[in-house]
Design a protein around this motif. Structure first.
Motif, PDB file in Angstrom:
ATOM      1  N   UNK A 169     -33.214  11.774   3.393  1.00  0.00           N
ATOM      2  CA  UNK A 169     -32.683  11.741   2.387  1.00  0.00           C
ATOM      3  C   UNK A 169     -31.504  12.368   2.296  1.00  0.00           C
ATOM      4  N   UNK A 170     -30.143  11.729   1.982  1.00  0.00           N
ATOM      5  CA  UNK A 170     -29.038  12.278   1.981  1.00  0.00           C
ATOM      6  C   UNK A 170     -28.431  12.370   0.459  1.00  0.00           C
ATOM      7  N   UNK A 171     -27.964  13.805   0.155  1.00  0.00           N
ATOM      8  CA  UNK A 171     -27.506  13.797  -1.407  1.00  0.00           C
ATOM      9  C   UNK A 171     -26.119  13.112  -1.372  1.00  0.00           C
ATOM     10  N   UNK A 172     -25.658  12.538  -2.497  1.00  0.00           N
ATOM     11  CA  UNK A 172     -24.283  11.859  -2.567  1.00  0.00           C
ATOM     12  C   UNK A 172     -23.857  12.053  -4.137  1.00  0.00           C
ATOM     13  N   UNK A 173     -22.563  11.968  -4.086  1.00  0.00           N
ATOM     14  CA  UNK A 173     -22.194  11.752  -5.564  1.00  0.00           C
ATOM     15  C   UNK A 173     -22.703  10.202  -6.188  1.00  0.00           C
ATOM     16  N   UNK A 174     -22.872  10.584  -7.192  1.00  0.00           N
ATOM     17  CA  UNK A 174     -23.108   9.226  -8.175  1.00  0.00           C
ATOM     18  C   UNK A 174     -22.232   8.130  -7.767  1.00  0.00           C
ATOM     19  N   UNK A 175     -21.042   8.214  -7.407  1.00  0.00           N
ATOM     20  CA  UNK A 175     -20.057   7.310  -7.261  1.00  0.00           C
ATOM     21  C   UNK A 175     -19.557   7.745  -5.833  1.00  0.00           C
ATOM     22  N   UNK A 176     -19.671   6.914  -4.909  1.00  0.00           N
ATOM     23  CA  UNK A 176     -19.394   7.171  -3.529  1.00  0.00           C
ATOM     24  C   UNK A 176     -18.818   6.199  -2.766  1.00  0.00           C
ATOM     25  N   UNK A 177     -18.562   6.251  -1.553  1.00  0.00           N
ATOM     26  CA  UNK A 177     -17.687   5.287  -0.851  1.00  0.00           C
ATOM     27  C   UNK A 177     -18.741   4.338  -0.141  1.00  0.00           C
ATOM     28  N   UNK A 178     -18.342   2.854  -0.459  1.00  0.00           N
ATOM     29  CA  UNK A 178     -19.134   1.840  -0.424  1.00  0.00           C
ATOM     30  C   UNK A 178     -19.492   1.693   1.248  1.00  0.00           C
ATOM     31  N   UNK A 179     -18.497   2.032   1.972  1.00  0.00           N
ATOM     32  CA  UNK A 179     -18.782   2.130   3.480  1.00  0.00           C
ATOM     33  C   UNK A 179     -20.103   3.086   3.778  1.00  0.00           C
ATOM     34  N   UNK A 180     -20.062   4.190   3.299  1.00  0.00           N
ATOM     35  CA  UNK A 180     -21.174   5.214   3.639  1.00  0.00           C
ATOM     36  C   UNK A 180     -22.524   4.458   3.301  1.00  0.00           C
ATOM     37  N   UNK A 181     -22.465   3.853   1.988  1.00  0.00           N
ATOM     38  CA  UNK A 181     -23.559   3.198   1.390  1.00  0.00           C
ATOM     39  C   UNK A 181     -24.270   1.943   2.450  1.00  0.00           C
ATOM     40  N   UNK A 182     -23.362   1.435   2.786  1.00  0.00           N
ATOM     41  CA  UNK A 182     -23.437   0.466   3.841  1.00  0.00           C
ATOM     42  C   UNK A 182     -24.251   1.046   5.255  1.00  0.00           C
ATOM     43  N   UNK A 183     -23.623   1.967   5.765  1.00  0.00           N
ATOM     44  CA  UNK A 183     -24.139   2.783   6.948  1.00  0.00           C
ATOM     45  C   UNK A 183     -25.567   3.280   6.480  1.00  0.00           C
ATOM     46  N   UNK A 184     -25.797   3.896   5.389  1.00  0.00           N
ATOM     47  CA  UNK A 184     -27.004   4.427   5.145  1.00  0.00           C
ATOM     48  C   UNK A 184     -28.247   3.287   4.968  1.00  0.00           C
ATOM     49  N   UNK A 185     -27.842   2.341   4.629  1.00  0.00           N
ATOM     50  CA  UNK A 185     -28.665   0.868   4.234  1.00  0.00           C
ATOM     51  C   UNK A 185     -29.186   0.457   5.658  1.00  0.00           C
ATOM     52  N   UNK A 186     -28.186   0.425   6.450  1.00  0.00           N
ATOM     53  CA  UNK A 186     -28.653  -0.214   7.686  1.00  0.00           C
ATOM     54  C   UNK A 186     -29.380   0.744   8.606  1.00  0.00           C
TER      55      UNK A 186
END
Length: 455
Positions: free
Chosen positions: A179-196
């Protein structure tokens, strides 16, 4: 009615490009030579080339001529205006300058006339060549904060872009279910990395009236309730909001990370845009911070070179992740960037990007001035802005209507880590000529006002 001659000629050249007879990069004849070859007026030749450029088949470079474009490269990802379907693109942020091709030519000439070219054809150290790591480290030192001291180049790894740095960090340091905490709005590239990687992202509330800066107390509450491994942040020029975290909040974030033994992932992709950098999280907590950045936003998006700064205990697994994914960053590109650091080109390019961003921000605010009551969130030097919509307005219909009028924009979905997606528009304007940008932004203002006027 017979087809105009310039259109017939454009179709003829287009067919040759499609067949591969005219390969990408081929220099076309001058307008005058083209007119003589086909027995037409110079004005007809000019209109033919203009039509080919409008179709995205050729590109003109001042002083050099007209060249066949690579058909595999979408217009929205290059220095051209609009997208392959004719839209003015406010989705991708593509900083650039008309002098960039000359910068590249000078850099390539420098490499060709100095240095060991043969070495660039061989495998490189996974973390980058030592002298280039030293140059990049020296360049970064002033941006990391007063009192940080000399940056040990052994703590710096060269990556194939900042996105690659995020990917290898996730691959090397986290496992599925973390589990990584992030801002409610964040960089989509990091969302992709996390999902993969199967990493879960937990949104953290922002401070009131702070433009989207993470609330340290909310992070602390999350850590007390759930097993958080790390926190991902963009403290200097947040994407998409443009916010810059103040010094007190940085210290509070670090204190929470220390109390709960969190890794800090500090994304500095746009940090160079801020002319008075605050202390980096790396400078405040070097023992637990992975600091990630790159040169695509300050030089050119096609030059994929980045860097990653990490504590000594994290270097070995990160190097292994580089080896497993790319073996090493391309030596040709790292050599180019190193040369641009040495001769001052990079520093000048960063200043140019800041100045251009400031001009575009002013233009954006002028064009959207008629949207009374809507706050425009941005950094004064960034090539993007965030436009929250009135309560009750939905972004999707506005995005759809803008597309019918030839303008492409993003809603908030790609950036949101919350289940409830805020209604907003993200406007990126680094890739459009200013007249096109003006037209696109005025169209945005018209459509938003039209939506506000509906019952």
């Amino acid at each position: 009615m017979p087809q105009a001659r310039y259109l017939r000629l454009a179709d003829q050249i287009a067919a040759a490009i499609d067949r591969g007879t005219l390969a990408p990069g081929t220099r076309l004849p001058t307008h005058r030579a083209f007119a003589e070859r086909f027995g037409v007026a110079l004005a007809t030749a000019t209109r033919t080339y203009g039509e080919l450029e409008r179709r995205g088949l050729v590109t003109g470079e001042a002083g050099r001529g007209t060249f066949v474009r690579d058909p595999g490269l979408p217009l929205s990802l290059g220095m051209q205006q609009g997208t392959s379907d004719g839209l003015l693109d406010l989705v991708f942020n593509m900083p650039g300058d008309s002098g960039d091709p000359d910068m590249l030519r000078a850099g390539l000439r420098r490499l060709a006339t100095a240095g060991d070219l043969e070495a660039m054809l061989r495998y490189q150290p996974h973390g980058g060549r030592p002298h280039e790591r030293r140059l990049i480290a020296a360049h970064l030192e002033p941006s990391l904060g007063d009192g940080f001291g000399p940056l040990d180049p052994e703590h710096l790894l060269i990556t194939s872009g900042a996105q690659h740095g995020l990917a290898i960090t996730a691959l090397a340091l986290f496992k599925r279910g973390d589990l990584i905490a992030s801002d409610a709005l964040t960089y989509p590239g990091f969302k992709s990395v996390a999902a993969l990687q199967g990493i879960d992202l937990a949104p953290v509330d922002s401070l009131a009236d702070a433009g989207g800066v993470m609330d340290p107390d909310a992070l602390d509450r999350l850590c007390r309730a759930r097993p958080v491994r790390a926190v991902y942040l963009m403290p200097t020029v947040h994407n998409p909001l443009g916010a810059v975290m103040d010094i007190a909040t940085r210290h509070r974030i670090v204190a929470v990370a220390q109390a709960h033994d969190l890794l800090i992932l500090e994304d500095a992709a746009y940090a160079f845009l801020d002319p008075t950098p605050r202390p980096s999280l790396l400078s405040l907590a070097p023992e637990r911070t992975i600091h990630i950045g790159g040169f695509s936003k300050s030089l050119a998006t096609g030059l994929r070179l980045g860097y990653l700064l990490a504590p000594p205990s994290r270097i070995a697994p990160l190097i292994e992740a580089i080896r497993a994914t790319t073996w090493n960053a391309p030596a040709l590109i790292s050599g180019l960037v190193a040369g641009w650091i040495e001769d001052g080109t990079l520093a000048r390019s960063e200043e140019t990007r800041r100045r251009d961003g400031a001009e575009r921000q002013r233009l954006c605010r002028d064009c959207l001035a008629g949207l009374a009551g809507l706050p425009l969130l941005s950094h004064p030097n960034a090539g993007f802005a965030w436009l929250p919509l009135d309560r009750g307005l939905r972004a999707e219909p506005i995005v759809s209507r803008l597309k019918t009028r030839g303008v492409s924009v993003s809603g908030a979905e790609a950036f949101a880590t919350t289940q409830a997606v805020p209604q907003a528009l993200r406007l990126a304007f680094g890739g459009l000529a200013k007249p096109d940008l003006t037209a696109a932004l005025r169209t945005v203002a018209e459509e938003v006002n039209a939506a506000r006027a509906l019952p």
